[in-house]
Design a protein around this motif. Structure first.
Motif, PDB file in Angstrom:
ATOM      1  N   VAL A 354       8.072   1.567  -1.737  1.00  0.00           N
ATOM      2  CA  VAL A 354       7.800   0.990  -3.065  1.00  0.00           C
ATOM      3  C   VAL A 354       6.335   1.152  -3.436  1.00  0.00           C
ATOM      4  N   ALA A 355       5.436   0.736  -2.536  1.00  0.00           N
ATOM      5  CA  ALA A 355       4.000   0.739  -2.829  1.00  0.00           C
ATOM      6  C   ALA A 355       3.326   2.001  -2.312  1.00  0.00           C
ATOM      7  N   ASP A 356       2.318   2.458  -3.050  1.00  0.00           N
ATOM      8  CA  ASP A 356       1.516   3.611  -2.623  1.00  0.00           C
ATOM      9  C   ASP A 356       0.375   3.171  -1.709  1.00  0.00           C
ATOM     10  N   TYR A 357      -0.115   1.942  -1.954  1.00  0.00           N
ATOM     11  CA  TYR A 357      -1.217   1.401  -1.151  1.00  0.00           C
ATOM     12  C   TYR A 357      -0.960  -0.070  -0.854  1.00  0.00           C
ATOM     13  N   PHE A 358      -1.609  -0.548   0.220  1.00  0.00           N
ATOM     14  CA  PHE A 358      -1.463  -1.934   0.646  1.00  0.00           C
ATOM     15  C   PHE A 358      -2.843  -2.559   0.836  1.00  0.00           C
ATOM     16  N   LEU A 359      -3.100  -3.657   0.165  1.00  0.00           N
ATOM     17  CA  LEU A 359      -4.315  -4.425   0.391  1.00  0.00           C
ATOM     18  C   LEU A 359      -3.938  -5.609   1.277  1.00  0.00           C
ATOM     19  N   GLN A 360      -4.533  -5.652   2.484  1.00  0.00           N
ATOM     20  CA  GLN A 360      -4.099  -6.641   3.472  1.00  0.00           C
ATOM     21  C   GLN A 360      -5.280  -7.426   4.042  1.00  0.00           C
ATOM     22  N   HIS A 361      -4.949  -8.558   4.666  1.00  0.00           N
ATOM     23  CA  HIS A 361      -5.933  -9.363   5.385  1.00  0.00           C
ATOM     24  C   HIS A 361      -5.232 -10.047   6.559  1.00  0.00           C
ATOM     25  N   ARG A 362      -6.001 -10.725   7.394  1.00  0.00           N
ATOM     26  CA  ARG A 362      -5.459 -11.295   8.630  1.00  0.00           C
ATOM     27  C   ARG A 362      -5.155 -12.789   8.536  1.00  0.00           C
ATOM     28  N   LEU A 363      -5.348 -13.400   7.383  1.00  0.00           N
ATOM     29  CA  LEU A 363      -5.036 -14.823   7.266  1.00  0.00           C
ATOM     30  C   LEU A 363      -3.523 -15.008   7.299  1.00  0.00           C
ATOM     31  N   LYS A 364      -3.057 -15.813   8.236  1.00  0.00           N
ATOM     32  CA  LYS A 364      -1.614 -16.060   8.366  1.00  0.00           C
ATOM     33  C   LYS A 364      -1.151 -17.016   7.264  1.00  0.00           C
ATOM     34  N   ILE A 365      -0.076 -16.649   6.606  1.00  0.00           N
ATOM     35  CA  ILE A 365       0.515 -17.495   5.572  1.00  0.00           C
ATOM     36  C   ILE A 365       1.694 -18.232   6.202  1.00  0.00           C
TER      37      ILE A 365
END
Length: 753
Positions: A354-365
């Motif tokens: 679906v997505a071309d790019y992913f913006l991620q971080h390490r904070l657990k939700i």
């Protein structure tokens, strides 16, 4: 003479800057003592001149921190104690949790300024928060609300942050979510193959903005879960997102970079503006009348004259907005029908196509949440909550319960939620979704267990719906058996009615209350499918009174997905040739035979809406839940009650959906406009409620069920109701099935025989 007092405050008082506020206020009044969180709220020991203490107490209660909500408070004189100044003590848990939990708050104005100011040390830092804003429920692992009870505890404060945290003069004094670029959470950009894209921190959001402008789809991990984003003005990429997400027609939400930009393109009234900029920051469904922008409307909201819009509510979204000159699609990060995704690995796995790019971080939700959705009716500005999630969950404030039992209610099936009453408070989960989906069901069961773990006590009673095939019902039976506790089933529409009675505290009402519960489906006490119900409430009892006449329920759950089947069920002999055109010859033969031998009936007003939509050639097949009803209301631009007519001759006792359909078909054949037919239909429904109330001398009408998400119908009811009759709509809950879990608890506590 100095005296010492103990003050207890309960409500939404943790994670809202209450303790630093108390500290500052105590210094203002020259008081000594301590303040700390505990399992019941905030406990204050304060010593000083009696007059000063009571001035302090009065100001504390009258002017608490902006995002707090005080429920109860008390002050008592205790044995005199000596304190060295006034201190905030670490929280001590001396018993089981008995306080309101804290929802997520949108980024505040001051933090927004800070992250946009090149001279500020938090310039460009996306996880900037303070005591008045930031994630709370999303990152909560246990309570009381302390840093070490949240997932942000993984990020140890640097010296500068620690200085802010311990400085009584600093606005981040005792801010449990305090971090900065030095010690906090980094963002990483990946492509769809999982390869890291190297971008300098300083230009990361500029890069994302440029990718959006270039026509790419980006999955952004926000503070409550993933959002799928693309350029809302690019018709081609919006269609790509629809195709990849398997979401052919359901409207997308739009994130505007600023309120000013939004108001340049859409007409926003004062109530909508207040909602859009509130601490809850929900999506608002707003009319497209006079729209001046360039959004690809027919791709973003196919066939609709309204748009779901929101403003940035986190540092991540605000920093992106600072680089954008366009509105973007910001829809839940999932495959259509699945729950919102919050884990990095799962996002890459499930959204890579679906997505071309992913913006991620390490904070657990810890508690993923969709964005909440509200709509204000056009003429009466009545607020209707469509989805209760981020910013609202998991609290419910208008109920203080001392039932003596720890009760968990598992709600309905399509728009599921879980309510839990383990103490004096009531907690209602965020919207969870349709339990037909395995991932939603897993999220649902996980949420139930998380509630039990959070409060460190198992329920003593499980409540669930009467429908034997609901996943929530089956899980309720299993959970009760597993825990070795009692269980109790409650009819769907009676739970709806109890829900609105509970919201308005009408259980002790001296006068009878007419309950109107209209929705799509619910298993009735007689084994048929209810959905067009009138109830009488008096003397602590609910009784079903005349309802919409039964018609055939065809092809099981398929009927809810195909409005043409509702039309087939309601069409008279003279309409058969018209209806048959909506089916293939093979389908027509099958459904005719099915109808001939059908025994299951329904009174559903939701299916009546479907039949009307199909008859008027608006929608024959739903691609998302409620599509036909939404498209139907969408065609109403304006109306005049004096120009309306009813499609029913007798609306005092018998309400015939077949008569309504027959008369609509006559109007259609005579050339009446589609808009006026829809207006007449809604007027007929509103009039039937008024007639039922007047003929039986009701002075109170309580309304629940998904049909009352139709804001035109709500407006008509408000305009038609005489002064001597009072209408009660839902306030803090949605009229749809999200309120069932709350209604189950209300029914059990107040109406169970």
């Amino acid at each position: 003479m100095r005296k010492t007092y103990k003050i207890l405050i309960s409500g939404q008082v943790q994670g809202v800057g209450f303790r630093p506020f108390v500290h500052s206020l105590a210094q203002e009044f020259l008081l000594t003592g301590t303040v700390s969180n505990n399992e019941e709220g905030v406990i204050i020991f304060v010593s000083g001149l009696e007059e000063s203490v009571f001035k302090f107490y009065k100001k504390l209660i009258q002017f608490p921190p902006p995002v707090s909500r005080i429920k109860d408070h008390e002050i008592s004189l205790i044995e005199d104690m000596v304190y060295d100044g006034f201190k905030i003590n670490p929280s001590k848990k001396g018993g089981q949790l008995n306080l309101s939990l804290t929802p997520d708050f949108a980024i505040c104005d001051i933090c927004t300024i800070e992250i946009s100011d090149p001279e500020n040390r938090r310039y460009g830092y996306p996880f900037t928060t303070c005591v008045n804003c930031g994630p709370r429920w999303a990152i909560t692992n246990t309570f009381p609300f302390e840093r070490n009870h949240t997932s942000i505890d993984e990020f140890e404060m640097c010296e500068a942050c620690l200085n802010e945290y311990t400085d009584p003069e600093d606005r981040r004094f005792h801010s449990q979510t305090n971090t900065c670029a030095t010690c906090g959470i980094d963002l990483f950009l990946y492509d769809q193959s999982g390869e890291k894209v190297v971008v300098p921190k300083a230009t990361l959001f500029k890069k994302i903005a440029s990718l959006l402008l270039e026509g790419y789809i980006i999955a952004i991990k926000n503070t409550s879960g993933y959002l799928l984003c693309c350029n809302a003005e690019n018709e081609e990429v919006v269609q790509q997102l629809r195709d990849k997400k398997n979401r052919p027609n359901k409207p997308f939400a739009i994130l505007y970079p600023s309120l000013g930009h939004l108001k340049d393109e859409l007409q926003v009234n004062a109530l909508q503006e207040k909602s859009l900029t509130s601490a809850e920051r929900p999506i608002n469904i707003i009319s497209l009348k006079g729209y001046k922008g360039k959004i690809a409307l027919q791709k973003v909201a196919p066939g609709l004259n309204q748009l779901g819009v929101m403003l940035p509510y986190s540092g991540i979204l605000q920093l992106l907005a600072n680089e954008l000159a366009i509105p973007i699609v910001a829809t839940s990060g999932n495959i259509h029908g699945s729950p919102i995704i919050s884990e990095n690995g799962e996002a890459l796995e499930k959204l890579k196509e679906v997505a071309d790019y992913f913006l991620q971080h390490r904070l657990k939700i810890s508690h993923p949440q969709d964005d909440s959705v509200v709509k204000f009716s056009t003429r009466q500005n009545k607020e209707v909550l469509f989805r209760r999630s981020r910013g609202y969950a998991p609290n419910y404030f208008n109920a203080t319960l001392n039932s003596g039992e720890k009760i968990m209610a598992l709600g309905a099936h399509l728009k599921s939620s879980i309510a839990y009453n383990p103490n004096e408070f009531l907690y209602i989960s965020q919207y969870l979704g349709n339990l037909d989906n395995f991932d939603v069901y897993h999220r649902f069961t996980t949420t139930a267990i998380k509630f039990i773990d959070l409060f460190e006590q198992k329920p003593e009673l499980i409540l669930y719906d009467k429908h034997p095939l609901y996943q929530s019902t089956q899980y309720g039976m299993e959970l009760a058996k597993q825990l070795g506790v009692k269980s109790y089933q409650i009819q769907h529409h009676k739970a709806h009615f109890a829900s609105v009675l509970g919201e308005h505290e009408l259980f002790d009402c001296a006068n009878p209350v007419l309950g109107v519960v209209w929705d799509g489906t619910g298993y009735g006490d007689d084994g048929h499918i209810w959905g067009g119900e009138f109830f009488d409430f008096r003397s602590k009892k609910i009784e079903r009174i005349p309802h919409f006449e039964y018609f055939d329920w065809l092809a099981g759950d398929k009927m809810a997905k195909e409005p043409r089947l509702s039309l087939l069920s309601l069409a008279g002999p003279q309409m058969q040739s018209t209806v048959s055109e909506k089916f293939s010859k093979e389908e027509w033969t099958i459904y005719q035979a099915l109808q001939k031998h059908n025994k299951l009936k329904t009174s559903s007003v939701g299916r009546l809406f479907d039949a009307v939509a199909s008859l008027l050639n608006i929608c024959d097949i739903n691609t998302y839940e409620g599509e036909a009803a939404i498209l139907l209301e969408n065609l109403v631009i304006n109306y005049s009650l004096k120009d309306c007519k009813s499609y029913l001759n007798d609306i005092e006792d018998v309400i015939s959906p077949k008569e309504i359909i027959h008369k609509i078909s006559l109007d259609k054949e005579s050339g009446e406009s589609i808009e006026q037919i829809i207006i007449n239909f809604l007027y007929t429904l509103a009039l039937s409620i008024m007639a039922m109330a007047k003929s039986r001398n009701y002075r109170h009408i309580a309304l629940s069920g998904g049909v009352f998400q139709n804001t035109t119908l709500v407006d008509m009811l408000i305009e038609l109701v005489p002064k001597e009759i009072k209408l009660y709509f839902h306030k803090e809950l949605s009229p749809n099935d999200e309120n069932i879990s709350f209604g189950q608890i209300m029914y059990y506590l107040h109406l169970k025989n």
